[in-house]
Write an enzyme that holds these catalytic residues in place. Structure first.
Site, PDB file in Angstrom:
ATOM      1  N   HIS A   1      -7.694  -5.746  -0.126  1.00 43.64           N
ATOM      2  CA  HIS A   1      -6.486  -5.035   0.249  1.00 43.64           C
ATOM      3  C   HIS A   1      -5.916  -5.593   1.552  1.00 43.64           C
ATOM      4  O   HIS A   1      -6.642  -5.774   2.534  1.00 43.64           O
ATOM      5  CB  HIS A   1      -6.830  -3.553   0.413  1.00 43.64           C
TER       6      HIS A   1
ATOM      7  N   GLU B   1      -9.356  -5.187  -4.206  1.00 46.29           N
ATOM      8  CA  GLU B   1      -8.662  -4.284  -3.299  1.00 46.29           C
ATOM      9  C   GLU B   1      -9.608  -3.456  -2.423  1.00 46.29           C
ATOM     10  O   GLU B   1      -9.512  -3.444  -1.200  1.00 46.29           O
ATOM     11  CB  GLU B   1      -7.773  -3.323  -4.103  1.00 46.29           C
TER      12      GLU B   1
ATOM     13  N   SER C   1       0.840  -1.186   0.000  1.00 54.26           N
ATOM     14  CA  SER C   1       0.000   0.000   0.000  1.00 54.26           C
ATOM     15  C   SER C   1       0.885   1.249   0.000  1.00 54.26           C
ATOM     16  O   SER C   1       1.723   1.414  -0.876  1.00 54.26           O
ATOM     17  CB  SER C   1      -0.955  -0.046   1.193  1.00 54.26           C
TER      18      SER C   1
END
Length: 532
Positions: free
Chosen positions: A427, A331, A204
Site C-alpha cells: 500500500h 496492499e 486509499s
C-alpha cells in the site's frame, strides 16, 4: 515576479527547487477556516484580501495526531486548514489539463504537504497540479446530531444539510473537496489550467473520496476523469455513524449532542478518536474494527451520498466520468509493517477474522491452497489486501465499465530483494512512482531505499500514463470492455525478465498471473462488502 490573480485576491508563488521552470503556489485558501461559528458546517468562501498574498509555504494541516516524515504536524490553534497548492509551468501555453489530488490517510491523517505529493515532475510534463487539505477525523466525517439529538424532526422530516435548526452535514470532508473543485473551476485558468479538463485523483481514502464524488450529483461537471489508486472498502450508514459519535463523545467526556460536541475542542475529539481506535485494536472480540480500527469515513447520508460508490457505479451513477483504477498486489503488508493491523498468527485467529467479516469458507481455503507454505499471517494479509483494497478497486472499474462507462485497470507489482531486505508492492508504494518523487528520502521506506535506474524508468512510465490519461483519456492501454482489453502491470524491466519468483514470494504460484487466481477466488465466493 510570479503573481496570479484569483477571485479572492492576488497571490505570489515561488519557483520549484527541482525545476525553475515550474511555479509552486502553496497554502492558498479555497475556503474559510472551518472553526468557531463555521465548525461542523459546510465550507464557506474565503475572505478576500488586499494586496499580494505570499503563498510560498504549505498551509496548516487538518486536526490529527499523526506526525508524518517530511510534513508539518497539526497544533491546536491551527485553523486556516482549507488550503490548496498549485504547481504550474511558468511559461506554459495556458488551457492545459489539471490534476487535482486528494491524499490518503484513513480519513484521519495526512496532508498535501507530504513530499511524495510534490507536483513538480507532473507539471513539468504538461499538467497543472493541485493538491489540497480537507477536514479529517471527526471534524470532517463525524456525525453531528440535530439540536434536539435526532437526525430528523418529530414528524420525521429531515432537515436540510447545514440548516441552523437541523443537523450539521455529514461528509464535511467531501464537501470541502467539492469546494476545492469549485475553486479550481472558478480560478484555475489564471494559473494556465483548463477548467474544462480536470482530472480528480487520490489514493486509499483519497481514492474512495474521489469515487464518492464521481457518483455524487453535487460534484457533477466539476471533473471529467478520475484516477483511483487503492480505493478502500469502507462506508457507513447513518446508524453506524451515530454509534461512532456516541463512542467518541463518551471518550471525550461530553454528551453526544451538537452542543456537547461543539464544546469539545478539536484536540479533545482527536484524542478521543485515538482512544476509541486503541480500544478496538486491543479487543479481539470487538468485530471488524479490531482488524482495521479506522472509525471515520464517508456516510450514506441520503443527501450527498445515497449508496456505496461500488453500488452507485454499477447503477450508472458515474456517468461519463472516465476512470483509471490501480491497486498494489501486496496492499496490506504495509499496515502490518507499521503496526496498524492486528497480528493474526494462528488458525483460531484466522477463523475468527473470517467469521467477523463473513468470509465464505471456500475463499479462505482457496487462499490457503494457493499459499501452501506461507504462515497464517500471510494468508490473513492476502485476504485483507483483497477485501479492503485490491478486489474492491478492481470491482469499481468493472462496475463502471459494465454500466457503460470507460475504465482502465492497472496493478502495481514492483517488488524484489535488495541488500538483504524484501521490497514489497505494498500500500502506497506506487504513489512516489506516479508522482516522480522517488528521490525524496521520506519515501524510501515505502519503496525500499534509494531508487535504481530501473525504478526511475518505471516512474517515468507511470507518470507518463497519468499525464496521458489527464490530457487525452488514454493511459496507454485498452480500457475494460474493449476487444483487446488488458490490465497494465507496473513493474520494472528487470522484474519482467525474471519470470520465476523468489522462494517464499506470497504470489509465486503461477508467476505474475497468480493475481488472477486470487481474483477467481473472490469471483467464486463473492465479495462481502463492508458498506451497506
Amino acid at each position: 515576479m510570479d503573481v496570479y490573480t484569483t477571485k479572492s485576491g492576488m497571490v505570489r508563488g515561488l519557483r520549484a527547487a527541482r525545476d525553475p521552470g515550474i511555479v509552486a503556489v502553496l497554502g492558498l485558501p479555497y475556503a474559510a477556516p472551518p472553526f468557531g461559528a463555521r465548525r461542523f458546517r459546510e465550507p464557506q468562501p474565503p475572505e478576500p484580501w488586499e494586496g499580494v498574498r505570499d503563498c510560498t509555504a504549505f498551509g496548516p494541516v487538518a486536526p490529527q495526531s499523526a506526525e508524518l516524515p517530511g510534513a508539518p504536524a497539526w497544533s491546536p490553534g491551527d485553523e486556516d486548514i482549507l488550503t490548496l497548492n498549485i504547481w504550474t509551468p511558468a511559461d506554459g501555453p495556458g488551457d492545459v489539463p489539471v490534476l487535482v489530488w486528494i491524499h490518503g490517510g484513513a480519513y484521519a491523517f495526512g496532508s498535501s504537504a507530504q513530499p511524495d505529493f510534490d507536483g513538480t515532475v507532473l507539471a513539468g510534463q504538461g499538467l497543472v497540479v493541485v493538491t489540497l487539505n480537507s477536514r479529517l477525523g471527526f471534524e470532517g466525517f463525524g456525525h453531528v446530531p440535530a439540536a434536539h439529538g435526532s437526525t430528523a424532526s418529530a414528524d420525521g422530516t429531515r432537515f436540510p444539510a447545514g440548516a441552523t435548526t437541523g443537523p450539521f452535514p455529514d461528509n464535511r470532508g467531501l464537501l470541502d473537496q467539492i469546494a476545492a473543485l469549485e475553486w479550481v473551476r472558478d480560478n484555475i485558468s489564471a494559473f494556465g489550467g483548463s477548467p474544462e479538463r480536470v482530472t480528480l485523483a487520490g489514493q486509499s481514502s483519497g481514492a474512495t473520496s474521489a469515487a464518492c464524488l464521481t457518483v455524487a450529483e453535487r460534484a457533477r461537471g466539476l471533473f471529467g476523469r478520475a484516477v483511483l489508486h487503492s480505493a478502500v472498502n469502507a462506508f457507513a450508514t447513518l446508524e453506524q455513524a451515530a454509534q461512532t459519535t456516541a463512542e467518541v463523545a463518551a471518550a471525550a467526556g461530553v454528551p453526544a449532542t451538537r452542543a456537547g460536541l461543539l464544546a469539545a475542542p478539536p484536540e479533545t475529539l482527536v484524542a478521543a478518536t485515538d482512544q476509541v481506535c486503541e480500544r478496538y485494536a486491543r479487543d479481539p472480540a470487538s468485530g471488524q474494527r479490531h482488524y482495521d480500527p479506522a472509525i471515520h469515513g464517508p456516510v450514506a447520508d441520503g443527501v450527498l451520498l445515497t449508496a456505496d460508490p461500488l453500488a452507485a457505479l454499477a447503477a450508472g451513477a458515474g456517468g461519463a466520468v472516465e476512470l483509471l483504477v490501480c491497486h498494489t498486489t501486496e496492499e496490506y503488508w504495509l499496515l502490518d509493517a507499521v503496526g496498524s493491523s492486528a497480528k493474526i498468527t494462528t488458525d483460531e485467529q484466522l477463523a475468527a477474522f473470517a467469521a467477523d467479516y463473513g468470509l465464505p469458507a471456500p475463499l479462505v481455503e482457496g487462499h490457503r491452497e494457493r499459499l501452501p507454505d506461507a504462515p497464517v499471517l500471510d494468508v490473513y494479509l492476502s485476504l485483507c489486501s483483497g477485501l479492503l483494497f485490491a478486489e474492491y478497486s478492481t470491482r469499481l472499474a468493472e462496475a463502471h465499465a459494465h454500466a457503460g462507462g470507460r475504465a482502465f485497470l492497472a496493478r502495481f507489482d514492483r517488488r524484489r530483494g535488495r541488500a538483504g531486505q524484501r521490497v514489497r508492492a505494498w500500500h502506497s508504494a506506487d504513489i512516489p512512482f506516479a508522482f516522480g518523487n522517488l528521490h525524496e528520502e521520506s519515501v524510501h521506506f515505502l519503496v525500499g531505499g534509494p531508487p535504481g535506474a530501473a525504478d526511475q524508468e518505471l516512474s517515468r512510465r507511470m507518470t507518463r500514463a497519468w499525464v496521458q490519461f489527464a490530457a487525452q483519456g488514454d493511459p496507454g492501454w485498452d480500457h475494460l470492455g474493449a476487444p483487446a482489453a488488458t490490465v497494465r502491470v507496473w513493474c520494472t524491466a528487470e522484474e519482467e525478465a525474471d519470470a520465476a519468483r523468489r522462494p517464499g514470494d506470497v504470489w509465486a504460484e503461477g508467476g505474475r498471473g497468480a493475481e488472477d487466481g486470487f481474483r477467481d477466488l473472490w469471483r467464486t465466493a463473492g465479495l462481502p462488502l463492508l458498506a451497506p
